[in-house]
Scaffold this active site. Structure first.
Site, PDB file in Angstrom:
ATOM      1  N   TYR A  37      13.166 -59.197  21.459  1.00  0.00           N
ATOM      2  CA  TYR A  37      12.637 -60.122  20.454  1.00  0.00           C
ATOM      3  C   TYR A  37      13.585 -60.166  19.256  1.00  0.00           C
ATOM      4  O   TYR A  37      13.965 -61.232  18.779  1.00  0.00           O
ATOM      5  CB  TYR A  37      11.235 -59.662  20.023  1.00  0.00           C
ATOM      6  CG  TYR A  37      10.644 -60.493  18.923  1.00  0.00           C
ATOM      7  CD1 TYR A  37      10.917 -60.194  17.595  1.00  0.00           C
ATOM      8  CD2 TYR A  37       9.826 -61.579  19.182  1.00  0.00           C
ATOM      9  CE1 TYR A  37      10.407 -60.946  16.563  1.00  0.00           C
ATOM     10  CE2 TYR A  37       9.307 -62.351  18.162  1.00  0.00           C
ATOM     11  CZ  TYR A  37       9.592 -62.027  16.860  1.00  0.00           C
ATOM     12  OH  TYR A  37       9.091 -62.782  15.840  1.00  0.00           O
ATOM     13  N   ASP A  38      13.971 -58.984  18.781  1.00  0.00           N
ATOM     14  CA  ASP A  38      14.856 -58.923  17.618  1.00  0.00           C
ATOM     15  C   ASP A  38      16.172 -59.644  17.886  1.00  0.00           C
ATOM     16  O   ASP A  38      16.714 -60.310  17.016  1.00  0.00           O
ATOM     17  CB  ASP A  38      15.164 -57.463  17.244  1.00  0.00           C
ATOM     18  CG  ASP A  38      13.924 -56.774  16.714  1.00  0.00           C
ATOM     19  OD1 ASP A  38      12.971 -57.474  16.332  1.00  0.00           O
ATOM     20  OD2 ASP A  38      13.898 -55.528  16.700  1.00  0.00           O
ATOM     21  N   LEU A  84     -21.324 -69.372   0.960  1.00  0.00           N
ATOM     22  CA  LEU A  84     -22.467 -69.205   1.861  1.00  0.00           C
ATOM     23  C   LEU A  84     -23.632 -68.657   1.060  1.00  0.00           C
ATOM     24  O   LEU A  84     -23.436 -67.827   0.170  1.00  0.00           O
ATOM     25  CB  LEU A  84     -22.130 -68.202   2.968  1.00  0.00           C
ATOM     26  CG  LEU A  84     -21.137 -68.612   4.056  1.00  0.00           C
ATOM     27  CD1 LEU A  84     -20.747 -67.404   4.888  1.00  0.00           C
ATOM     28  CD2 LEU A  84     -21.739 -69.700   4.946  1.00  0.00           C
ATOM     29  N   GLU A 115     -21.635 -63.887  13.643  1.00  0.00           N
ATOM     30  CA  GLU A 115     -20.214 -63.517  13.537  1.00  0.00           C
ATOM     31  C   GLU A 115     -20.034 -62.545  12.381  1.00  0.00           C
ATOM     32  O   GLU A 115     -20.846 -62.531  11.470  1.00  0.00           O
ATOM     33  CB  GLU A 115     -19.373 -64.760  13.169  1.00  0.00           C
ATOM     34  CG  GLU A 115     -19.176 -65.743  14.258  1.00  0.00           C
ATOM     35  CD  GLU A 115     -18.408 -66.971  13.755  1.00  0.00           C
ATOM     36  OE1 GLU A 115     -18.236 -67.120  12.525  1.00  0.00           O
ATOM     37  OE2 GLU A 115     -17.989 -67.761  14.603  1.00  0.00           O
ATOM     38  N   LYS A 117     -18.701 -61.339   8.853  1.00  0.00           N
ATOM     39  CA  LYS A 117     -18.217 -61.986   7.638  1.00  0.00           C
ATOM     40  C   LYS A 117     -16.981 -61.210   7.202  1.00  0.00           C
ATOM     41  O   LYS A 117     -17.071 -60.097   6.680  1.00  0.00           O
ATOM     42  CB  LYS A 117     -19.293 -61.944   6.552  1.00  0.00           C
ATOM     43  CG  LYS A 117     -18.912 -62.739   5.320  1.00  0.00           C
ATOM     44  CD  LYS A 117     -20.123 -62.886   4.403  1.00  0.00           C
ATOM     45  CE  LYS A 117     -19.817 -63.745   3.190  1.00  0.00           C
ATOM     46  NZ  LYS A 117     -18.780 -63.196   2.329  1.00  0.00           N
ATOM     47  N   ASP A 119     -13.967 -59.946   5.224  1.00  0.00           N
ATOM     48  CA  ASP A 119     -13.791 -59.832   3.778  1.00  0.00           C
ATOM     49  C   ASP A 119     -12.321 -59.995   3.417  1.00  0.00           C
ATOM     50  O   ASP A 119     -11.560 -59.037   3.374  1.00  0.00           O
ATOM     51  CB  ASP A 119     -14.303 -58.467   3.308  1.00  0.00           C
ATOM     52  CG  ASP A 119     -14.533 -58.462   1.808  1.00  0.00           C
ATOM     53  OD1 ASP A 119     -14.503 -59.539   1.193  1.00  0.00           O
ATOM     54  OD2 ASP A 119     -14.737 -57.368   1.250  1.00  0.00           O
ATOM     55  N   GLU A 174     -10.205 -67.002   7.462  1.00  0.00           N
ATOM     56  CA  GLU A 174     -10.038 -65.946   6.472  1.00  0.00           C
ATOM     57  C   GLU A 174      -8.723 -65.218   6.710  1.00  0.00           C
ATOM     58  O   GLU A 174      -8.459 -64.756   7.820  1.00  0.00           O
ATOM     59  CB  GLU A 174     -11.218 -64.960   6.634  1.00  0.00           C
ATOM     60  CG  GLU A 174     -11.507 -64.145   5.419  1.00  0.00           C
ATOM     61  CD  GLU A 174     -12.498 -64.830   4.457  1.00  0.00           C
ATOM     62  OE1 GLU A 174     -12.853 -66.010   4.700  1.00  0.00           O
ATOM     63  OE2 GLU A 174     -12.868 -64.185   3.472  1.00  0.00           O
ATOM     64  N   TYR A 226     -12.624 -69.742  11.776  1.00  0.00           N
ATOM     65  CA  TYR A 226     -14.026 -69.839  12.192  1.00  0.00           C
ATOM     66  C   TYR A 226     -14.692 -71.140  11.780  1.00  0.00           C
ATOM     67  O   TYR A 226     -15.876 -71.322  12.003  1.00  0.00           O
ATOM     68  CB  TYR A 226     -14.842 -68.651  11.646  1.00  0.00           C
ATOM     69  CG  TYR A 226     -14.591 -68.375  10.180  1.00  0.00           C
ATOM     70  CD1 TYR A 226     -15.002 -69.265   9.198  1.00  0.00           C
ATOM     71  CD2 TYR A 226     -13.929 -67.221   9.781  1.00  0.00           C
ATOM     72  CE1 TYR A 226     -14.757 -69.023   7.864  1.00  0.00           C
ATOM     73  CE2 TYR A 226     -13.678 -66.964   8.443  1.00  0.00           C
ATOM     74  CZ  TYR A 226     -14.096 -67.870   7.488  1.00  0.00           C
ATOM     75  OH  TYR A 226     -13.833 -67.631   6.174  1.00  0.00           O
ATOM     76  N   LYS A 290     -25.093 -68.677  11.925  1.00  0.00           N
ATOM     77  CA  LYS A 290     -24.868 -70.130  11.887  1.00  0.00           C
ATOM     78  C   LYS A 290     -25.667 -70.801  12.988  1.00  0.00           C
ATOM     79  O   LYS A 290     -25.900 -70.204  14.030  1.00  0.00           O
ATOM     80  CB  LYS A 290     -23.390 -70.456  12.155  1.00  0.00           C
ATOM     81  CG  LYS A 290     -22.421 -69.921  11.158  1.00  0.00           C
ATOM     82  CD  LYS A 290     -20.982 -70.124  11.635  1.00  0.00           C
ATOM     83  CE  LYS A 290     -20.035 -69.547  10.598  1.00  0.00           C
ATOM     84  NZ  LYS A 290     -18.642 -69.537  11.041  1.00  0.00           N
ATOM     85  N   LYS A 314     -25.864 -59.703   4.050  1.00  0.00           N
ATOM     86  CA  LYS A 314     -25.050 -58.605   3.521  1.00  0.00           C
ATOM     87  C   LYS A 314     -25.672 -57.275   3.908  1.00  0.00           C
ATOM     88  O   LYS A 314     -26.842 -57.036   3.627  1.00  0.00           O
ATOM     89  CB  LYS A 314     -24.988 -58.693   1.994  1.00  0.00           C
ATOM     90  CG  LYS A 314     -24.312 -59.947   1.493  1.00  0.00           C
ATOM     91  CD  LYS A 314     -22.835 -59.717   1.402  1.00  0.00           C
ATOM     92  CE  LYS A 314     -22.274 -60.403   0.180  1.00  0.00           C
ATOM     93  NZ  LYS A 314     -20.888 -60.085  -0.052  1.00  0.00           N
ATOM     94  N   CYS A 408      -1.375 -30.695 -20.011  1.00  0.00           N
ATOM     95  CA  CYS A 408      -1.171 -30.654 -18.561  1.00  0.00           C
ATOM     96  C   CYS A 408      -1.860 -29.419 -17.984  1.00  0.00           C
ATOM     97  O   CYS A 408      -1.654 -28.316 -18.475  1.00  0.00           O
ATOM     98  CB  CYS A 408       0.326 -30.615 -18.258  1.00  0.00           C
ATOM     99  SG  CYS A 408       0.696 -30.279 -16.528  1.00  0.00           S
ATOM    100  N   CYS A 411       1.202 -26.957 -16.671  1.00  0.00           N
ATOM    101  CA  CYS A 411       2.205 -26.335 -17.546  1.00  0.00           C
ATOM    102  C   CYS A 411       1.727 -26.211 -18.983  1.00  0.00           C
ATOM    103  O   CYS A 411       2.374 -25.563 -19.799  1.00  0.00           O
ATOM    104  CB  CYS A 411       3.520 -27.104 -17.496  1.00  0.00           C
ATOM    105  SG  CYS A 411       3.433 -28.687 -18.337  1.00  0.00           S
ATOM    106  N   CYS A 426       2.088 -35.958 -18.122  1.00  0.00           N
ATOM    107  CA  CYS A 426       2.755 -34.762 -18.612  1.00  0.00           C
ATOM    108  C   CYS A 426       4.240 -35.119 -18.642  1.00  0.00           C
ATOM    109  O   CYS A 426       4.791 -35.552 -17.645  1.00  0.00           O
ATOM    110  CB  CYS A 426       2.520 -33.592 -17.662  1.00  0.00           C
ATOM    111  SG  CYS A 426       3.662 -32.237 -17.923  1.00  0.00           S
ATOM    112  N   CYS A 431       7.944 -29.118 -15.893  1.00  0.00           N
ATOM    113  CA  CYS A 431       6.593 -28.855 -15.389  1.00  0.00           C
ATOM    114  C   CYS A 431       6.643 -28.493 -13.903  1.00  0.00           C
ATOM    115  O   CYS A 431       7.138 -29.268 -13.088  1.00  0.00           O
ATOM    116  CB  CYS A 431       5.727 -30.087 -15.600  1.00  0.00           C
ATOM    117  SG  CYS A 431       4.115 -29.980 -14.841  1.00  0.00           S
TER     118      CYS A 431
END
Ligand code: AMP
Ligand code: ZN
Length: 718
Positions: A37-38, A84, A115, A117, A119, A174, A226, A290, A314, A408, A411, A426, A431
């Site tokens: 492929y490359d 929605l 289906e 949802k 995110d 999405e 979708y 749906k 949800k 810190c 130290c 710090c 340290c």
């Protein structure tokens, strides 16, 4: 090849690359090895450079080579990309079912689709004449941003569609970032000292907003479709049919989908999906219910906000209550103090959690989180556990607000807050906590790769003050290292034989290329990629001091006088590198490296010698030779030659040592390669009359005899 043949070859490559992208990214059944492929990809890039007139405006190479865009053009959505309506209780789903019944004649039957949802970021894709011409975000629903250049970099999105797809088509779906990809991206950002993303959705949105498609192409983005857009899907009478067509046309679709006749079964499917919600490559923040029959959509219509034929359900966020036992503060490589919540172990979303990030002092203050509190833990973006609130009613009366340390924790030196930063740091260069992290980074795989330093050893070296700077690794006493006790309390154990391995790795590090060293210093904003880019423009480490190339990056940016996100990253990196080698510490580093005889060179092939007897000539070494092969290779490269591993049409000389089979030399001759012996090579290199004094560098450096790396002068003396 004549121009017609070239054009055909380019068309063929475009099609093959697209086809293999689909096999790899959409269907997950690659048919050719990555290397092949490359090769096709490289060949296409080369042909496009040589023959820009034949370049396909939709070429798959645009995925990575698009030019930065100035800003985003706005796109009007018709019909608008709606949201929605959401519900959180099963009862609301039943109500939705009753609502539909009221709306429709009793003779009408329909099915439900369930289906995930996804995110991510809502996206519209427009195809004209079956070619992707535009990708746009939802924006406010009416108007979004044209992010075509960025979306083109997503390999699973088809850039062209097959013949049976409509001439004009808009689909919606999405764009998301994979969960694995998100974790890796954050680790890489963190490593290069840049800000990380809160969750995969933010990372996805942030990536799509970048102005440089080249950077976008490195982000692990993907997309499922979708929904129908404004045109091209009118003929589908059901959602399921439409999804089937999407698949045929080369799109990815959601990996879970159930079609059921009743709301009860739909709820079962929603529960089934809920149980699987953590198993997907992407995050889901609910289920979408749906109506499957698209011909009912018109009569059901939509509100200003959302269609009336769908609902989002949800899932209750998975969270758990537990006790915050303590807050510890970790010190990172650059001195940043990160608070960590130490929790009473609790099970959450399938894993046991005992620590959570608290991000920074401000977050603790904002949420008034106190040691001893009962807190809610959630998985932020379902990946990293975080605190999501305090059960104040359970707080004991003597509890006190948490006071973030002003020194810190390791130290004891005072911490500083830089302008424009949230983090406290710090800034003590000595340290031990920072040194520890820096040493780990210095020895990490992408830096100098000194494996033996992992685990206890680096702790001990820092603890015993044997190492007070990473460069101390180059002047360790081998005998003392062998005798070093690396055992746990009460059970002494000598480092012993491992010392040899470590010294070998340290020795090998001396000749690692510039990019590895540059990364190893842990300069802010200089990750693996930036280090590689910078190294490509410089010959050696010493060239980085007051580098005109880096100064130019800064100059160019100010000339633009505009907020330019990509360049900004690079400008910051350029500034950081210049500042490093101009600062007290950087200068000390250079001095020490000089004393050690280390001046890392760029490995980039761009830096090809333009003079010398073998300039631009490919050379292959074979058979048994009187010098180590690496040594010949260096000599050839210094003479401008290019050392190849096998004979190709570009090979000028095959340097044949003893015992080389006739088949090999015949093959070389057939390709137009001249077969020569060592003596002839010496002549070509101008080395005639030399004797054994040219023995420059032993093959395998041994720790006892400190070997200086190859030095130009010695070679010139040949
Ligand atoms: P919200 O953004 O929370 O208002 O939810 C609506 C959004 O969910 C839509 O605009 C879509 O971007 C998104 N979404 C994710 N998965 C789906 C799906 N399977 N069907 C429809 N919309 C979806
Ligand atoms: Zn410190």
């Amino acid at each position: 090849m004549n121009s017609e043949e070239i054009k055909n070859r380019m068309d063929y490559l475009v099609n093959e690359i697209n086809r293999n992208d689909r096999l790899y990214y959409v269907e997950a059944r690659p048919q050719i090895p990555d290397a092949e492929y490359d090769r096709m990809y490289e060949e296409l890039i080369r042909l496009e450079k040589e023959h820009p007139e034949f370049k396909d405006p939709n070429s798959p190479t645009l995925r990575v080579s698009g030019e930065p865009i100035e800003g985003f053009v706005q796109v009007h959505h018709s019909p608008p990309m709606k949201s929605l309506d959401k519900c959180y209780e099963k009862g609301e789903l039943i109500q939705f079912d009753s609502f539909l019944r009221r709306e429709m004649a009793s003779s009408i039957k329909w099915n439900y689709v369930v289906e995930p949802k996804v995110d991510g970021v809502s996206m519209s894709l427009l195809y004209e004449n079956r070619v992707l011409v535009r990708a746009a975000t939802r924006g406010n629903g009416e108007v979004g941003d044209d992010v075509t250049q960025n979306v083109r970099t997503i390999r699973s999105i088809p850039k062209t569609l097959p013949e049976d797809a409509p001439e004009l088509l808009e689909v919606r779906g999405e764009v998301f970032m994979t969960r694995d990809g998100f974790v890796k991206l954050n680790a890489a950002l963190d490593e290069s000292g840049r800000e990380t993303f809160m969750n995969p959705r933010n990372a996805c949105a942030g990536s799509l907003k970048l102005l440089d498609p080249k950077i976008v192409s490195t982000r692990p983005l993907d997309m499922v479709v979708y929904n129908a857009g404004g045109v091209g899907c009118e003929k589908f009478s059901t959602h399921a049919e439409m999804i089937e067509a999407f698949k045929r046309w080369g799109f990815s679709v959601a990996p879970f989908s159930r079609i059921v006749p009743t709301i009860e079964e739909a709820i079962e499917a929603i529960d089934e999906l809920g149980n699987k919600r953590h198993d997907f490559r992407f995050e889901i923040d609910g289920a979408v219910l749906k109506v499957n029959e698209r011909e009912l959509y018109n009569s059901l219509g939509a509100t200003a906000h959302s269609p009336r034929w769908a609902r989002a359900y949800k899932y209750a966020p998975e969270r758990a209550e537990t006790l915050l036992r303590d807050i510890t503060v970790q010190v990172g490589r650059t001195g940043v103090l990160t608070p960590v919540a130490e929790l009473e172990s609790v099970e959450l979303a399938g894993s046991v959690i005992s620590r959570a990030t608290l991000h920074n002092a401000e977050q603790i203050a904002a949420q008034d989180i106190r040691i001893g509190d009962h807190v809610w833990v959630v998985k932020a973006g379902d990946v990293i556990p975080a605190i999501d609130g305090v059960l104040v009613e359970k707080r004991s009366s003597d509890s006190k607000p948490y006071v973030f340390p002003s020194v810190c924790p390791v130290c004891g030196s005072e911490v500083v807050k830089f302008e424009g930063e949230v983090a406290l740091r710090c800034v003590n260069p000595a340290c031990p906590a920072q040194l520890q992290r820096r040493l780990e980074h210095f020895a990490s795989r992408n830096a100098l790769d000194i494996k033996a330093l992992g685990g206890r050893l680096s702790d001990i070296l820092v603890e015993k003050k044997i190492v007070t700077d990473p460069l101390d690794l180059f002047s360790l006493d081998y005998a003392a290292l062998q005798d070093l006790d690396i055992g746990e309390e009460g059970s002494p154990r000598k480092f012993g034989k491992n010392a040899l391995n470590m010294m070998k790795a340290v020795e090998a590090a001396k000749s690692l290329p510039l990019e590895r060293w540059l990364f190893a210093f842990g300069i802010p904003n200089v990750g693996v990629t930036v280090a590689r880019d910078i190294a490509a423009e410089h010959k050696a480490l010493s060239d980085l001091v007051k580098s005109p190339v880096l100064e130019n990056v800064i100059l160019n940016d100010t000339k633009k006088g505009k907020e330019h996100k990509i360049l900004q990253i690079k400008v910051e990196a350029a500034k950081a590198v210049l500042a490093f080698f101009d600062g007290e510490y950087g200068l000390k580093v250079l001095e020490r490296l000089n004393a050690l005889g280390i001046n890392p060179k760029s490995s980039e092939k761009e830096i090809v010698k333009t003079t010398g007897p073998l300039v631009g000539m490919g050379c292959v070494l074979t058979g048994s030779l009187s010098r180590p092969r690496t040594e010949w290779a260096k000599l050839i490269e210094l003479a401008g030659g290019i050392v190849q591993s096998s004979v190709t049409s570009k090979t000028r000389y095959l340097i044949a040592g003893a015992n080389v089979g006739a088949a090999k030399t015949e093959k070389a001759k057939a390709l137009g390669t001249e077969v020569i012996d060592e003596l002839r090579l010496k002549e070509l290199l101008g080395m005639t009359g030399e004797d054994s004094k040219g023995d420059i560098t032993p093959e395998e450096p041994t720790p006892k005899k400190k070997t200086a790396p190859l030095i130009q002068g010695e070679l010139l003396g040949l």
